[in-house]
Enzyme design. Structure first.
Site, PDB file in Angstrom:
ATOM      1  CB  THR A  14      -0.930  -0.021   1.242  1.00 55.31           C
ATOM      2  OG1 THR A  14      -1.780  -1.147   1.125  1.00 55.31           O
ATOM      3  CG2 THR A  14      -1.777   1.226   1.351  1.00 55.31           C
ATOM      4  CE1 TYR A  27      -5.876   0.015  -0.293  1.00 51.93           C
ATOM      5  CE2 TYR A  27      -3.798  -0.337  -1.430  1.00 51.93           C
ATOM      6  CZ  TYR A  27      -4.613  -0.557  -0.340  1.00 51.93           C
ATOM      7  OH  TYR A  27      -4.183  -1.336   0.687  1.00 51.93           O
ATOM      8  CB  THR A  93       0.778  -3.389   6.416  1.00 50.51           C
ATOM      9  OG1 THR A  93      -0.512  -3.483   5.823  1.00 50.51           O
ATOM     10  CG2 THR A  93       1.329  -1.987   6.273  1.00 50.51           C
ATOM     11  CG  ASP A  94      -2.207  -7.397   3.970  1.00 49.44           C
ATOM     12  OD1 ASP A  94      -2.539  -6.539   4.814  1.00 49.44           O
ATOM     13  OD2 ASP A  94      -2.847  -7.595   2.917  1.00 49.44           O
ATOM     14  CE  LYS A 166      -2.778  -4.752   8.231  1.00 47.12           C
ATOM     15  NZ  LYS A 166      -2.832  -4.719   6.767  1.00 47.12           N
ATOM     16  CD  GLU A 284      -1.326 -32.932  28.733  1.00 47.77           C
ATOM     17  OE1 GLU A 284      -1.938 -32.123  28.023  1.00 47.77           O
ATOM     18  OE2 GLU A 284      -1.000 -32.713  29.917  1.00 47.77           O
TER      19      GLU A 284
HETATM   20  N1  DAS Z   1      -1.938  -4.257   0.088  1.00 47.92           N
HETATM   21  C1  DAS Z   1      -1.614  -4.871   1.328  1.00 47.92           C
HETATM   22  C2  DAS Z   1      -0.204  -5.455   1.329  1.00 47.92           C
HETATM   23  O1  DAS Z   1       0.482  -5.326   0.363  1.00 47.92           O
HETATM   24  C3  DAS Z   1      -1.860  -4.026   2.507  1.00 47.92           C
HETATM   25  C4  DAS Z   1      -0.840  -2.999   2.849  1.00 47.92           C
HETATM   26  O2  DAS Z   1       0.231  -2.870   2.326  1.00 47.92           O
HETATM   27  O3  DAS Z   1      -1.149  -2.224   3.787  1.00 47.92           O
HETATM   28  O4  DAS Z   1       0.178  -6.038   2.275  1.00 47.92           O
END
Ligand code: DAS
Length: 326
Positions: A14, A27, A93-94, A166, A284
């Site tokens: 992003t 987007y 961010t993912d 995240k 266990e």
């Molecule tokens: N588009 C997503 C990614 O590439 C989200 C992001 O970057 O925030 O991980």
């Protein structure tokens, strides 16, 4: 005096995303090239020289062994290059927490390595990308960032790779949190304040970068999941991470099936589907040959399990010792 030189590796996400209309929610990630990005950053007086390189331009759901390998190689070369002082990786961010942790485990770390992303695309109202990037520049160019492993900058927070996760799909400030440690520093374009001393004395890589990534699926536990379904997931698997309910629990029948597979050499990690889920060993686990993930979430446990298996560490007791001190 010469300026600090920072290598900036673009991978997409992003932070490089464009909506085409500042008011739109949807987007396309990975649209702005790294050269264009650095030209834009040139508007600020950063006293830094940038060297840009495009490694990929993808949404980070598409990160994986191929891109990780290139990233690792390029950063290793940068560590040897006396003309460079620090490295920034722009990243979606993912899956930033996974890439950051993998690099933390496998890189020589004589210079700061900082991942940075954004929750809003570059042309959104209130886009956070350039602010986060300028913060990342401050961290990557600071001598005090050494000895702290790979770092992730989001908002004004600096998180250590092994803690970063995240936790929100929307919003900027609280999208990432650290666990078990929270932020390790606060950063702004003009200041960087660490909350403690560096924690890594030895800059050498902790593990070799995998030449092949073993199959380690994540089994998401829930009430009523059956061993037959879980078993299908394990085809070709060398290990499995159970995103367990609560403190790494799972239905008894699934536990029994996994214990049988563990007796035949499958590496079984019990993690938690609960965010901030600490999973300790239970009595266990010895008999079942299971490993407890401690503070690592399922996706980070998977990264560590793949690295360990690729490095020939397969004995559950030895694997546990690494999870105890990741
Ligand atoms: N588009 C997503 C990614 O590439 C989200 C992001 O970057 O925030 O991980």
């Amino acid at each position: 005096m010469t300026n600090t030189r920072i290598l900036v590796l673009g991978t997409g996400g992003t932070i490089a995303g464009i909506a085409g209309d500042a008011m739109r929610h949807d987007y396309q990630p990975g649209q702005i090239g790294i050269d264009e990005w650095l030209e834009d950053a040139g508007r600020y007086t950063l006293d830094v020289d940038f060297v840009g390189r495009q490694i990929a331009n993808v949404g980070s759901e598409n990160m994986g062994p191929q891109i990780w390998k290139v990233l690792h190689e390029v950063i290793c070369e940068a560590m040897e290059d006396d003309a460079l002082d620090g490295i920034i990786v722009t990243h979606g961010t993912d899956t930033a927490e996974e890439t950051a942790f993998l690099l933390d485990l496998t890189l020589p770390l004589t210079k700061p390595v900082v991942l940075v992303g954004a929750m809003r695309p570059a042309d959104a109202v209130g886009s956070d990308g350039m602010r986060n990037f300028v913060n990342a520049v401050r961290v990557a160019s600071a001598e005090s960032s050494k000895g702290r492993g790979v770092l992730l900058v989001m908002g004004d927070r600096v998180l250590a790779a092994r803690d970063a996760r995240k936790v929100r799909t929307r919003g900027t400030d609280d999208a990432f949190r650290g666990f078990p440690r929270g932020s390790v520093a606060i950063v702004t374009p003009s200041a960087l304040e660490w909350f403690g001393n560096p924690w890594r004395d030895d800059p050498s890589p902790r593990f070799a970068f995998p030449s092949e990534f073993p199959e380690v699926p994540i089994l998401y536990a829930a009430g009523g999941i059956r061993p037959s379904m879980a078993g299908r997931l394990l085809e070709d698997a060398q290990g499995v991470v159970v995103a367990g309910v609560g403190e790494g629990n799972m239905p008894e029948a699934v536990r029994a099936m996994l214990a049988k597979r563990a007796a035949n050499g499958l590496l079984v990690i019990r993690a938690s589907r609960v965010d901030e889920g600490l999973v300790d060993r239970e009595p266990e686990d010895d008999a079942n040959r299971f490993v407890a993930s401690r503070a690592l979430n399922p996706q980070k446990s998977r990264i560590l399990a793949m690295v360990l298996l690729a490095n020939g560490v397969t004995d559950p007791a030895k694997v546990q010792a690494v999870f105890d001190r990741p």
